[in-house]
Design a protein around this motif. Structure first.
Motif, PDB file in Angstrom:
ATOM      1  N   ILE A  64      43.524  43.273  39.405  1.00  0.00           N
ATOM      2  CA  ILE A  64      43.164  44.426  38.574  1.00  0.00           C
ATOM      3  C   ILE A  64      43.952  45.637  39.050  1.00  0.00           C
ATOM      4  O   ILE A  64      44.516  45.644  40.141  1.00  0.00           O
ATOM      5  CB  ILE A  64      41.655  44.743  38.626  1.00  0.00           C
ATOM      6  N   ASP A  84      43.650  49.972  39.693  1.00  0.00           N
ATOM      7  CA  ASP A  84      42.555  50.854  40.123  1.00  0.00           C
ATOM      8  C   ASP A  84      42.358  52.056  39.202  1.00  0.00           C
ATOM      9  O   ASP A  84      41.696  53.017  39.573  1.00  0.00           O
ATOM     10  CB  ASP A  84      42.763  51.305  41.571  1.00  0.00           C
ATOM     11  N   PRO A 126      40.601  52.457  35.838  1.00  0.00           N
ATOM     12  CA  PRO A 126      39.794  51.768  34.825  1.00  0.00           C
ATOM     13  C   PRO A 126      39.910  52.418  33.451  1.00  0.00           C
ATOM     14  O   PRO A 126      40.144  53.627  33.311  1.00  0.00           O
ATOM     15  CB  PRO A 126      38.363  51.905  35.351  1.00  0.00           C
ATOM     16  N   TYR A 169      38.530  46.243  34.943  1.00  0.00           N
ATOM     17  CA  TYR A 169      38.189  46.623  36.322  1.00  0.00           C
ATOM     18  C   TYR A 169      36.825  46.042  36.702  1.00  0.00           C
ATOM     19  O   TYR A 169      36.696  45.309  37.681  1.00  0.00           O
ATOM     20  CB  TYR A 169      38.194  48.147  36.429  1.00  0.00           C
ATOM     21  N   ILE A 173      43.756  44.473  44.182  1.00  0.00           N
ATOM     22  CA  ILE A 173      43.735  45.734  43.446  1.00  0.00           C
ATOM     23  C   ILE A 173      45.096  46.388  43.601  1.00  0.00           C
ATOM     24  O   ILE A 173      45.521  46.700  44.719  1.00  0.00           O
ATOM     25  CB  ILE A 173      42.638  46.675  43.972  1.00  0.00           C
TER      26      ILE A 173
END
Length: 308
Positions: A247, A249, A251, A257, A276
């Motif tokens: 993902i 960081d 969102p 996220y 991340i």
């Protein structure tokens, strides 16, 4: 790179297969099925970023257009049906097993955004997938249920779908809507400034990522099945393969996220890792070299460990 087709029920799925450097068809290679985001196609991030990079790293990769979309067959057109999308993965695995240069015991799967959610769902019941990577995976059913984030949104959507199906059953033309605003000006008129929506418009409607196989068209009357779909349901029982989740960081509204954290905590996989990418948004991890490069720094070793 070669364009190929494989069977799904009564139609064919269009795909791109990519090969490692110095490919030798008398040898046997690990392979990875690469799945595109909702509304996307094989020629965008799944094929031209992740599929390409993984082929360069020594894997056979197969990126396909979802059934009913892009260059794949299936009627009606522009249908986004979760069950069909999941079956696409099984058919892709079927196809790979027919290739003499693919090691049937070393097949992995990678999915981006909605394709990541579908990859998870497919891997739960497709044991030929020995390792799973998801990049900014989004649970499409959750997105549809949340709708516009107002109380009763899902029920209102289902009522609208019911009315549209009744109209079409009685002779009305199918209603084809769009996933996102058709251009930046249309987005501004909506007043929506969420980072995921802003960057989706930039990716899909400008030369950055625009492609003819990804026309931003969605058959509205076919959406009911999506509202009771949960990409992560039973992951705590059935998702046991090694799992790597990526993902960014930053969102946004699509929720990759929080979906990443939910799946990591839920998955039954004994071996799972979570990455991340600092400073990266959802769409940075589609095609931006710095973000995708960082993701691949862990994705490639993960696949080499578990299927390489």
């Amino acid at each position: 790179m070669k364009e190929v087709k494989f069977k799904h029920k009564g139609w064919e799925v269009a795909a791109i297969i990519q090969f490692p450097k110095d490919f030798d068809e008398t040898k046997i290679y690990p392979a990875i099925v690469c799945a595109h985001p909702i509304s996307s196609c094989k020629n965008q991030t799944s094929g031209n970023i992740y599929g390409k990079a993984l082929a360069e790293a020594g894997f056979i990769t197969l990126a396909f257009d979802a059934s009913h979309q892009g260059e794949s067959g299936g009627e009606p057109r522009f249908l986004e049906d979760p069950a069909t999308r999941v079956e696409d993965f099984r058919c892709a695995a079927d196809y790979l097993t027919t290739l003499s240069y693919v090691d049937n015991g070393r097949i992995g799967v990678l999915g981006v955004c909605g394709g990541g959610g579908y990859a998870v769902k497919a891997a739960m019941t497709e044991r030929r997938f020995k390792a799973v990577v998801i990049v900014v995976a989004a649970n499409y059913g959750r997105i549809m249920r949340e709708g516009d984030y107002t109380p009763g949104a899902a029920i209102r959507t289902l009522e609208a779908i019911a009315a549209q199906r009744t109209a079409e059953a009685n002779g009305a033309e199918p209603f084809v809507t769009s996933y996102i605003p058709v251009n930046e000006e249309a987005r501004k008129q909506t007043g929506i400034n969420d980072i995921d929506i802003v960057e989706a418009v930039d990716y899909y409607t400008t030369p950055r990522g625009k492609h003819a196989c990804s026309p931003n068209k969605l058959l509205f009357s076919g959406l009911a099945a999506a509202l009771n779909f949960d990409a992560f349901h039973l992951a705590d029982h059935l998702l046991t393969q090694p799992l790597h989740i990526v993902i960014g960081d930053r969102p946004g509204a699509f929720g990759s996220y929080r979906d990443g954290y939910e799946l990591f905590n839920k998955a039954a996989s004994a071996k799972k890792s979570f990455q991340i990418v600092a400073g990266a948004s959802h769409y940075d991890l589609y095609d931006q070299p710095e973000a995708t490069g960082k993701a691949l720094e862990q994705i490639i070793p993960f696949f080499k460990e578990y299927i390489g």
